[in-house]
Scaffold this motif. Structure first.
Motif, PDB file in Angstrom:
ATOM      1  N   GLN A 200     -21.887 -19.787  13.605  1.00  0.00           N
ATOM      2  CA  GLN A 200     -22.270 -18.600  14.376  1.00  0.00           C
ATOM      3  C   GLN A 200     -23.612 -18.787  15.084  1.00  0.00           C
ATOM      4  O   GLN A 200     -23.792 -18.300  16.207  1.00  0.00           O
ATOM      5  CB  GLN A 200     -22.324 -17.377  13.457  1.00  0.00           C
ATOM      6  CG  GLN A 200     -20.961 -16.914  12.981  1.00  0.00           C
ATOM      7  CD  GLN A 200     -21.013 -15.557  12.295  1.00  0.00           C
ATOM      8  OE1 GLN A 200     -21.791 -14.677  12.669  1.00  0.00           O
ATOM      9  NE2 GLN A 200     -20.187 -15.382  11.278  1.00  0.00           N
ATOM     10  N   TRP A 201     -24.551 -19.487  14.464  1.00  0.00           N
ATOM     11  CA  TRP A 201     -25.864 -19.616  15.111  1.00  0.00           C
ATOM     12  C   TRP A 201     -25.777 -20.426  16.398  1.00  0.00           C
ATOM     13  O   TRP A 201     -26.512 -20.168  17.353  1.00  0.00           O
ATOM     14  CB  TRP A 201     -26.886 -20.206  14.143  1.00  0.00           C
ATOM     15  CG  TRP A 201     -26.765 -21.667  13.862  1.00  0.00           C
ATOM     16  CD1 TRP A 201     -25.966 -22.267  12.945  1.00  0.00           C
ATOM     17  CD2 TRP A 201     -27.504 -22.725  14.496  1.00  0.00           C
ATOM     18  NE1 TRP A 201     -26.133 -23.627  12.955  1.00  0.00           N
ATOM     19  CE2 TRP A 201     -27.081 -23.938  13.889  1.00  0.00           C
ATOM     20  CE3 TRP A 201     -28.463 -22.771  15.501  1.00  0.00           C
ATOM     21  CZ2 TRP A 201     -27.586 -25.181  14.273  1.00  0.00           C
ATOM     22  CZ3 TRP A 201     -28.972 -24.011  15.890  1.00  0.00           C
ATOM     23  CH2 TRP A 201     -28.536 -25.183  15.272  1.00  0.00           C
ATOM     24  N   ILE A 202     -24.841 -21.379  16.450  1.00  0.00           N
ATOM     25  CA  ILE A 202     -24.654 -22.152  17.675  1.00  0.00           C
ATOM     26  C   ILE A 202     -23.972 -21.294  18.736  1.00  0.00           C
ATOM     27  O   ILE A 202     -24.313 -21.369  19.923  1.00  0.00           O
ATOM     28  CB  ILE A 202     -23.858 -23.435  17.382  1.00  0.00           C
ATOM     29  CG1 ILE A 202     -24.680 -24.361  16.484  1.00  0.00           C
ATOM     30  CG2 ILE A 202     -23.470 -24.141  18.681  1.00  0.00           C
ATOM     31  CD1 ILE A 202     -23.994 -25.663  16.121  1.00  0.00           C
ATOM     32  N   ARG A 204     -24.347 -18.118  19.081  1.00  0.00           N
ATOM     33  CA  ARG A 204     -25.399 -17.247  19.614  1.00  0.00           C
ATOM     34  C   ARG A 204     -26.300 -18.010  20.579  1.00  0.00           C
ATOM     35  O   ARG A 204     -26.707 -17.480  21.619  1.00  0.00           O
ATOM     36  CB  ARG A 204     -26.232 -16.678  18.467  1.00  0.00           C
ATOM     37  CG  ARG A 204     -25.503 -15.681  17.585  1.00  0.00           C
ATOM     38  CD  ARG A 204     -26.467 -14.956  16.659  1.00  0.00           C
ATOM     39  NE  ARG A 204     -25.747 -14.146  15.705  1.00  0.00           N
ATOM     40  CZ  ARG A 204     -25.408 -14.554  14.472  1.00  0.00           C
ATOM     41  NH1 ARG A 204     -25.761 -15.780  14.073  1.00  0.00           N
ATOM     42  NH2 ARG A 204     -24.741 -13.767  13.663  1.00  0.00           N
ATOM     43  N   ALA A 205     -26.631 -19.252  20.238  1.00  0.00           N
ATOM     44  CA  ALA A 205     -27.503 -20.042  21.108  1.00  0.00           C
ATOM     45  C   ALA A 205     -26.837 -20.283  22.460  1.00  0.00           C
ATOM     46  O   ALA A 205     -27.484 -20.169  23.518  1.00  0.00           O
ATOM     47  CB  ALA A 205     -27.848 -21.371  20.441  1.00  0.00           C
ATOM     48  N   ASP A 208     -26.887 -17.024  24.420  1.00  0.00           N
ATOM     49  CA  ASP A 208     -28.217 -16.750  24.968  1.00  0.00           C
ATOM     50  C   ASP A 208     -28.481 -17.613  26.204  1.00  0.00           C
ATOM     51  O   ASP A 208     -29.015 -17.129  27.214  1.00  0.00           O
ATOM     52  CB  ASP A 208     -29.289 -17.022  23.911  1.00  0.00           C
ATOM     53  CG  ASP A 208     -29.289 -15.993  22.794  1.00  0.00           C
ATOM     54  OD1 ASP A 208     -28.671 -14.925  22.974  1.00  0.00           O
ATOM     55  OD2 ASP A 208     -29.897 -16.266  21.741  1.00  0.00           O
ATOM     56  N   GLN A 391     -28.796 -27.145  11.230  1.00  0.00           N
ATOM     57  CA  GLN A 391     -29.073 -25.814  10.732  1.00  0.00           C
ATOM     58  C   GLN A 391     -30.194 -25.192  11.554  1.00  0.00           C
ATOM     59  O   GLN A 391     -31.013 -25.915  12.141  1.00  0.00           O
ATOM     60  CB  GLN A 391     -29.490 -25.862   9.249  1.00  0.00           C
ATOM     61  CG  GLN A 391     -28.480 -26.490   8.308  1.00  0.00           C
ATOM     62  CD  GLN A 391     -27.205 -25.667   8.195  1.00  0.00           C
ATOM     63  OE1 GLN A 391     -27.236 -24.448   8.351  1.00  0.00           O
ATOM     64  NE2 GLN A 391     -26.087 -26.341   7.929  1.00  0.00           N
ATOM     65  N   PRO A 392     -30.286 -23.856  11.596  1.00  0.00           N
ATOM     66  CA  PRO A 392     -31.405 -23.234  12.307  1.00  0.00           C
ATOM     67  C   PRO A 392     -32.766 -23.703  11.792  1.00  0.00           C
ATOM     68  O   PRO A 392     -33.744 -23.732  12.553  1.00  0.00           O
ATOM     69  CB  PRO A 392     -31.192 -21.738  12.047  1.00  0.00           C
ATOM     70  CG  PRO A 392     -29.725 -21.599  11.793  1.00  0.00           C
ATOM     71  CD  PRO A 392     -29.319 -22.848  11.083  1.00  0.00           C
ATOM     72  N   SER A 393     -32.832 -24.091  10.524  1.00  0.00           N
ATOM     73  CA  SER A 393     -34.103 -24.568   9.967  1.00  0.00           C
ATOM     74  C   SER A 393     -34.558 -25.883  10.584  1.00  0.00           C
ATOM     75  O   SER A 393     -35.715 -26.286  10.416  1.00  0.00           O
ATOM     76  CB  SER A 393     -33.970 -24.731   8.445  1.00  0.00           C
ATOM     77  OG  SER A 393     -32.927 -25.640   8.116  1.00  0.00           O
ATOM     78  N   HIS A 427     -30.123 -24.880  23.730  1.00  0.00           N
ATOM     79  CA  HIS A 427     -30.768 -23.825  22.943  1.00  0.00           C
ATOM     80  C   HIS A 427     -32.050 -23.383  23.646  1.00  0.00           C
ATOM     81  O   HIS A 427     -32.932 -24.211  23.924  1.00  0.00           O
ATOM     82  CB  HIS A 427     -31.086 -24.331  21.539  1.00  0.00           C
ATOM     83  CG  HIS A 427     -31.337 -23.234  20.549  1.00  0.00           C
ATOM     84  ND1 HIS A 427     -32.334 -22.299  20.701  1.00  0.00           N
ATOM     85  CD2 HIS A 427     -30.697 -22.900  19.394  1.00  0.00           C
ATOM     86  CE1 HIS A 427     -32.319 -21.451  19.688  1.00  0.00           C
ATOM     87  NE2 HIS A 427     -31.322 -21.792  18.883  1.00  0.00           N
TER      88      HIS A 427
END
Length: 489
Positions: A200-202, A204-205, A208, A391-393, A427
């Motif tokens: 999911q974080w990818i 969203r990136a 955006d 990972q987002p981290s 990103h």
């Protein structure tokens, strides 16, 4: 890639019986060798292309290997060529790309979390589910061959695997997605993540970076799951793209004047690669390097710098362009083995390779390329396991390094000189934010140069500038980002 595959998602069913020349069974009490892998000798009832795909996928998960590095060795060890090698390649890369969605489907079909399934059985089930949902391999052949594989690598799970695969085969991919994914209206990002197999974080990136356009985000995700073409770069002064395309049976690129699209095969075996007239390089990488070389500037133009040069593709193109311009390239690479690759890639060109940290470089340069280390979200179609490892981290240390490298570039470029900041990631934190913050903190007067006129005329989807974001679904390239910064005199 070796050979061409016509039995995947686009046509035919592949040779699901191909590679059975060996006959016999895996040896060992549990069907595996002492290292937990299926023995590689002749004598297996398991279809050899599927065994190759299993070994590659298992190595990715068990050993942290990269598919593009481990698979060629597996194919070579098992003696696979042509269609069999192409089928194994399709299964390997397709399964890794679709892993997130396949895991959700296997979990629903089995009634248990995939983390609770024995790893060898889990990887075999992923391969089987991929065949059932994304290829034209007949369901009975996919189930039977996968059960044979499970019998060899995890014999205690044979009945379980048979039941799970038959349940997976009971509906197609879209029906499974409708069953397991959240409703699009309720949570579009979560839906797209399941439907198109991205974290999911990818998602969203990407959304955006695409201005919140979820329809286009879906197209970008879909393209990420397609097999990418192989692009060659015809080195200026050594090869002509049109002539090279005719020589290798490919097509001239759509945008880069140096690009050639290969239909398949093993590019490393081409004469043009072996004799240094061309190298393998995504067309997007060619475009951003060429844009730096073409950016207008006043004054001297003979000192060029590639600040993060490994493994050497952009340094090779810049070096070939430098020959025509009477320039010299300093290529800096912090990792020793990658510095060796740069030396090999630039042999015979006016390029000096330095094994050093780009942040410590001294001197004055007219043109500087910062091809910064990044998450690599723009090349997920080529490195399918990366989407599940990143990972987002990872972002804070990477963006800190990116800003330090860009700051160093702005320090060593002369007033009036140009810096190209490039990442293979869309990103926003790695692109727009890094550029803005680095320019602000540099202490130098810096202007952003509109990069769009430095790309081929008529190239679509370049946005409003001054920076450029390329995309697989728009341009057929990796998702390369380009910003051009000029130090004011």
């Amino acid at each position: 890639m070796t050979g061409s595959f016509e039995g995947g998602r686009r046509s035919g069913g592949g040779r699901s019986d191909g590679g059975r020349e060996g006959g016999g069974r895996f040896s060992g009490r549990d069907g595996r060798g002492r290292d937990g892998r299926p023995p590689r000798g002749r004598g297996s009832a398991v279809d050899v292309p599927r065994r190759a795909a299993y070994e590659a996928v298992a190595a990715v998960h068990r050993d942290g290997a990269y598919a593009n590095l481990v698979l060629p060795g597996v194919l070579r060890d098992l003696g696979l060529r042509g269609r069999d090698a192409a089928f194994a390649t399709e299964l390997t890369y397709g399964t890794l790309r679709q892993e997130g969605t396949l895991d959700a489907i296997v979990a629903a079909a089995s009634g248990r979390e995939v983390a609770r399934i024995d790893p060898p059985a889990r990887d075999a089930l992923r391969l089987g589910a991929y065949q059932l949902l994304h290829t034209r391999v007949p369901a009975h052949a996919a189930v039977s061959a996968t059960v044979d594989l499970v019998k060899a690598v995890a014999p205690g799970a044979t009945g379980f695997a048979n039941a799970v695969l038959r349940e997976v085969a009971s509906r197609d991919h879209d029906a499974w997605v409708a069953q397991i994914a959240p409703g699009y209206d309720d949570d579009p990002v979560a839906y797209l993540a399941v439907a198109h197999s991205h974290p999911q974080w990818i998602v969203r990136a990407f959304a955006d970076a695409l201005g919140g356009d979820l329809d286009e985000t879906a197209r970008a995700l879909i393209e990420d799951n397609e097999r990418p073409p192989v692009h060659l770069c015809a080195r200026p002064g050594r090869a002509d793209a049109v002539e090279l395309a005719e020589e290798v049976g490919g097509l001239p690129g759509a945008f880069s004047p140096y690009a050639v699209y290969l239909p398949g095969g093993a590019p490393g075996e081409l004469d043009a690669i072996l004799d240094g007239r061309a190298h393998v390089q995504d067309e997007g990488s060619q475009l951003v390097a060429a844009a730096l070389a073409q950016a207008p500037l006043d004054g001297p133009d003979d000192r060029w710098l590639d600040l993060c040069a490994g493994p050497g593709g952009k340094a090779g193109l810049l070096g070939a362009l430098a020959v025509e311009r009477g320039a010299h390239v300093t290529a800096v690479e912090v990792t020793e083995h990658r510095a060796v690759l740069v030396e090999q890639a630039t042999r015979g060109l006016p390029v000096t390779v330095e094994h050093a940290d780009g942040r410590t470089v001294e001197g004055t340069f007219d043109r500087v390329l910062v091809d910064a280390p990044c998450t690599g979200l723009g090349s997920l179609r080529r490195r399918p396991e990366s989407r599940w490892r990143r990972q987002p981290s990872d972002l804070p240390p990477l963006t800190r390094l990116q800003r330090e490298l860009l700051g160093a570039a702005l320090r060593v470029v002369r007033p009036g000189g140009v810096v190209a900041y490039v990442t293979c990631s869309p990103h926003p934190v790695e692109t727009q934010v890094t550029v803005t913050e680095s320019a602000r903190r540099s202490g130098y007067p810096v202007d952003l140069v509109d990069a769009r006129p430095l790309l081929p005329a008529g190239m679509p989807g370049l946005g409003s500038g001054p920076t450029v974001q390329l995309w697989p679904h728009r341009h057929g390239t990796d998702a390369m980002y380009l910003a051009l910064l000029q130090r004011s005199a």
